[in-house]
Design an enzyme around this catalytic site. Structure first.
Site, PDB file in Angstrom:
ATOM      1  CG  ASP A 155      -1.731   1.264   1.353  1.00 49.30           C
ATOM      2  OD1 ASP A 155      -2.627   1.488   0.529  1.00 49.30           O
ATOM      3  OD2 ASP A 155      -1.452   2.039   2.290  1.00 49.30           O
ATOM      4  CD  GLU A 180      -3.499  -1.852  -1.293  1.00 49.27           C
ATOM      5  OE1 GLU A 180      -3.826  -0.661  -1.388  1.00 49.27           O
ATOM      6  OE2 GLU A 180      -3.789  -2.561  -0.303  1.00 49.27           O
TER       7      GLU A 180
END
Length: 245
Positions: free
Chosen positions: A63, A135
């Site tokens: 992320d 991610e």
């Protein structure tokens, strides 16, 4: 002392699946255990007897890596865009809707390990699971091959979407919106067919037709097949309420 899943050798079939995934993306990977972890959902690891790794920690890392890469790319590529425009673009690109759409583009869901419950509940198509997995995959690339390789992958995958957003002047992912609408209303997914290619190789225009079931809905043109599909989806979505299938 219990072993983690990374201490176990996964089978040749799983390694072949991961190799196929990497080959489709033209990516080299050194640590297949790390890649396997990136594509292991917590529902899968929770069902194993041993204490198994899942992709939650890699998702946390990915992320941040993804946000930095997108921010850097936007800042350097669009010097005339305001801070507000860049922030809006970044927020859209790293949203669950966008990440899950891009995950579908690379067929990421087919390679995720899921528990039986999520498997039976169509977990491979859930936006949250797909977004988290991409991610985690970015985080794994960063650990395996460094920031430059992660940047090359992310920019190559996301740049077309960014350019489309700025060119259209809005930040909607019409393909994802259309897919959700059609699946909810008709219980099937829209499909895209390349109709023709126009022009020389250096300036080619792709023409795509969009279908729901066997019914033709719309068409779109673009400098890439993805752009043409996005434009066809935009036309279809805006007209869908008037269409009786």
């Amino acid at each position: 002392m219990k072993k983690k899943s990374s201490d176990f050798c996964f089978g040749s079939e799983r390694k072949a699946q991961l190799s196929e995934f990497l080959e489709n993306l033209s990516i080299d990977f050194n640590n297949f255990d790390l890649l396997n972890t990136a594509l292991s959902h917590s529902s899968y690891s929770n069902e194993l007897d041993q204490k198994a790794d899942n992709n939650e920690r890699l998702e946390f890392l990915g992320d941040s890596v993804l946000n930095l890469i997108i921010t850097d790319h936007l800042y350097k590529t669009y010097p005339n865009k305001s801070e507000g425009e860049l922030s809006k673009a970044r927020s859209y690109i790293v949203s669950e809707d966008s990440l899950s759409s891009i995950a579908r583009e690379i067929d990421l869901g087919s390679y995720i390990l899921l528990g039986r419950g999520e498997e039976s509940n169509d977990g491979r198509n859930k936006k949250g699971i797909l977004a988290d997995a991409i991610e985690a995959f970015v985080g794994a690339i960063y650990l395996d091959s460094g920031f430059s390789m992660a940047t090359e992958f992310v920019v190559g995958l996301f740049d077309m979407y960014i350019r489309l957003m700025f060119n259209r002047g809005d930040f909607k992912d019409y393909k994802s919106l259309l897919q959700e609408y059609v699946q909810k209303k008709y219980k099937i997914s829209p499909s895209y067919k390349l109709d023709k290619e126009i022009g020389p190789d250096h300036d080619k225009v792709f023409c795509v037709e969009l279908y729901v079931g066997e019914k033709f809905i719309s068409n779109g043109k673009g400098k890439s097949k993805k752009e043409a599909e996005m434009r066809a989806a935009e036309v279809a979505l805006k007209a869908m309420e008037d269409i009786n299938l």
